[in-house]
Design an enzyme around this catalytic site. Structure first.
Site, PDB file in Angstrom:
ATOM      1  N   ASP A 185     -28.773   5.185   8.997  1.00 38.20           N
ATOM      2  CA  ASP A 185     -28.967   6.622   8.803  1.00 38.20           C
ATOM      3  C   ASP A 185     -30.213   6.821   7.957  1.00 38.20           C
ATOM      4  O   ASP A 185     -30.268   6.398   6.798  1.00 38.20           O
ATOM      5  CB  ASP A 185     -27.751   7.240   8.113  1.00 38.20           C
ATOM      6  CG  ASP A 185     -27.906   8.740   7.926  1.00 38.20           C
ATOM      7  OD1 ASP A 185     -27.847   9.471   8.931  1.00 38.20           O
ATOM      8  OD2 ASP A 185     -28.101   9.161   6.772  1.00 38.20           O
ATOM      9  N   GLU A 269     -30.376   7.395  15.093  1.00 39.68           N
ATOM     10  CA  GLU A 269     -30.308   8.719  15.713  1.00 39.68           C
ATOM     11  C   GLU A 269     -31.655   9.098  16.312  1.00 39.68           C
ATOM     12  O   GLU A 269     -32.709   8.684  15.814  1.00 39.68           O
ATOM     13  CB  GLU A 269     -29.906   9.762  14.675  1.00 39.68           C
ATOM     14  CG  GLU A 269     -28.423   9.799  14.378  1.00 39.68           C
ATOM     15  CD  GLU A 269     -28.079  10.918  13.414  1.00 39.68           C
ATOM     16  OE1 GLU A 269     -27.343  11.843  13.802  1.00 39.68           O
ATOM     17  OE2 GLU A 269     -28.549  10.862  12.267  1.00 39.68           O
ATOM     18  N   CYS A 322     -15.602  12.428   9.988  1.00 43.18           N
ATOM     19  CA  CYS A 322     -15.027  11.465   9.037  1.00 43.18           C
ATOM     20  C   CYS A 322     -15.013  10.082   9.675  1.00 43.18           C
ATOM     21  O   CYS A 322     -14.523   9.906  10.795  1.00 43.18           O
ATOM     22  CB  CYS A 322     -13.619  11.893   8.636  1.00 43.18           C
ATOM     23  SG  CYS A 322     -12.789  10.729   7.532  1.00 43.18           S
ATOM     24  N   CYS A 325     -10.830   8.892   9.814  1.00 40.67           N
ATOM     25  CA  CYS A 325      -9.842   9.481  10.724  1.00 40.67           C
ATOM     26  C   CYS A 325     -10.465  10.207  11.903  1.00 40.67           C
ATOM     27  O   CYS A 325      -9.752  10.577  12.841  1.00 40.67           O
ATOM     28  CB  CYS A 325      -8.919  10.438   9.958  1.00 40.67           C
ATOM     29  SG  CYS A 325      -9.779  11.892   9.287  1.00 40.67           S
ATOM     30  N   CYS A 341     -13.191  14.503   3.095  1.00 42.39           N
ATOM     31  CA  CYS A 341     -12.386  14.802   4.276  1.00 42.39           C
ATOM     32  C   CYS A 341     -11.144  15.602   3.875  1.00 42.39           C
ATOM     33  O   CYS A 341     -10.412  15.222   2.950  1.00 42.39           O
ATOM     34  CB  CYS A 341     -11.982  13.521   4.993  1.00 42.39           C
ATOM     35  SG  CYS A 341     -11.049  13.806   6.521  1.00 42.39           S
ATOM     36  N   CYS A 344      -7.727  13.315   5.588  1.00 39.60           N
ATOM     37  CA  CYS A 344      -7.248  12.045   5.027  1.00 39.60           C
ATOM     38  C   CYS A 344      -7.683  11.834   3.582  1.00 39.60           C
ATOM     39  O   CYS A 344      -7.476  10.749   3.005  1.00 39.60           O
ATOM     40  CB  CYS A 344      -7.728  10.866   5.878  1.00 39.60           C
ATOM     41  SG  CYS A 344      -9.527  10.667   5.904  1.00 39.60           S
ATOM     42  N   ASP A 351     -24.484   9.827   3.501  1.00 39.51           N
ATOM     43  CA  ASP A 351     -25.327   8.983   4.347  1.00 39.51           C
ATOM     44  C   ASP A 351     -24.590   7.740   4.818  1.00 39.51           C
ATOM     45  O   ASP A 351     -24.752   7.295   5.964  1.00 39.51           O
ATOM     46  CB  ASP A 351     -26.604   8.583   3.590  1.00 39.51           C
ATOM     47  CG  ASP A 351     -27.459   9.790   3.239  1.00 39.51           C
ATOM     48  OD1 ASP A 351     -27.361  10.806   3.958  1.00 39.51           O
ATOM     49  OD2 ASP A 351     -28.214   9.723   2.257  1.00 39.51           O
TER      50      ASP A 351
END
Length: 363
Positions: A185, A269, A322, A325, A341, A344, A351
């Site tokens: 990332d 990405e 997340c 989960c 999150c 969870c 990052d």
């Protein structure tokens, strides 16, 4: 596999003059061709019923030989391939413009991004000497690799230094990777955050030298353009720009080599860098990191070291999802540096969470 090799030249004043003449010829050919093609486009827009054919690179070179060279005899002091390759680059620039990949080409200014290309057989005389067409023998500071009958070389100038670049044949390497898949990332605060938990800091060379650069430009504000003091100031500014660029490239080279040598699959990405730069609050920081250069180097280094590069779609919600989960947030502001999150109760660096999601995207 063909890779580019670039090294600095060791020149005397006579050689510098010859190289400057070639840069001038290439620049003049570019500006002349750009003016001609611009006039043709303007004529076609105002006369839709009587359009002229847009010239190709071959057409432009024929017009140059017939119209420009007889009126400018200094063209014959340089290699014919310098203006020829300049017109080829101009034709490529117009094609990119018509496809809306880049903006319209602009006129070149003397002393800025000076470069030219020579075509012909290039020979390695000894470890530090190379012979190029028309110009002759050029010495280098760095030991030269094996040159197997190169057909073209590009000579460029950065500040007061000259560089030569050409292609060499390199064998692909097969490494025993310690880790198979890694998500990367890219960010502004940290250059790269890996899914393994490692964080690679960016050089931020422009940010560190911004004050010094502003000082040099401020001192140059009242100097007479073309004077010796103005030239000295311009050289100092260009040297600092070169230093900033070299520091940034060195950091990116170390990062991309680390990734390509030690991981079998690298996931990144497809960032819209040109769109991100339009945010004027972050444009300087984004440009200082060099996101496009990271991807460019990974593309050829993965091929060199036998690893695989996977580019995930830019709309993939790596930051909002997340990694534990799979719950997706609707809104995640840029100021939230910790992903919390709601489902969870996972709390993790933003990052790092994105890097883990990228690593899972290929499985």
């Amino acid at each position: 596999m063909l890779l580019g090799f670039k090294t600095e030249l060791k020149l005397n004043n006579n050689k510098r003059t010859v190289l400057l003449k070639h840069c001038g010829v290439a620049r003049h050919a570019w500006n002349w061709g750009l003016a001609l093609t611009g006039q043709i486009l303007e004529h076609n827009s105002t006369n839709p019923d009587n359009k002229l054919k847009f010239p190709t690179a071959i057409d432009l070179h024929k017009y140059l030989v017939a119209l420009v060279k007889p009126e400018n005899p200094w063209y014959y002091e340089c290699s014919k391939s310098a203006p020829q390759y300049s017109l080829r680059d101009l034709s490529t620039a117009w094609k990119r413009c018509f496809k809306k990949v880049s903006n319209q080409p602009r006129f070149k200014k003397k002393g800025k991004n000076d470069s030219f290309t020579l075509q012909g057989t290039c020979k390695k005389i000894d470890s530090f000497t190379i012979q190029v067409p028309k110009i002759g023998k050029l010495k280098t500071y760095e030991r030269l690799p094996f040159i197997d009958g190169g057909k073209s070389v590009t000579i460029s100038r950065q500040a007061d230094r000259w560089f030569i670049s050409f292609k060499i044949d390199t064998q692909r390497q097969n490494n025993n990777y310690t880790k198979e898949v890694v998500g990367v990332d890219l960010g502004v605060k940290t250059l790269a955050t890996l899914s393994t938990g490692e964080a690679i800091e960016g050089a931020k060379s422009y940010r560190k030298n911004k004050t010094k650069l502003s000082r040099l430009q401020w001192l140059n504000r009242n100097k007479i353009i073309g004077s010796n003091n103005w030239k000295k100031a311009q050289t100092k500014i260009a040297r600092l720009h070169r230093k900033i660029t070299n520091i940034r490239k060195d950091t990116i080279h170390k990062l991309t080599s680390l990734l390509a040598k030690n991981h079998g699959t690298i996931v990144i990405e497809d960032l819209n860098v040109s769109g991100m730069i339009k945010n004027h609050k972050l444009a300087g920081a984004i440009s200082d990191m060099g996101f496009y250069e990271v991807r460019r180097q990974l593309e050829y280094k993965c091929e060199l070291y036998g690893s695989k590069l996977v580019v995930v779609d830019r709309w993939f919600p790596s930051s909002k999802t997340c990694s534990n989960c799979g719950h997706k947030k609707e809104i995640l502001s840029l100021s939230e540096r910790v992903f919390d999150c709601e489902k969870c109760n996972l709390k993790i660096d933003r990052d790092l969470n994105a890097a883990i999601n990228l690593s899972k995207a290929v499985s």
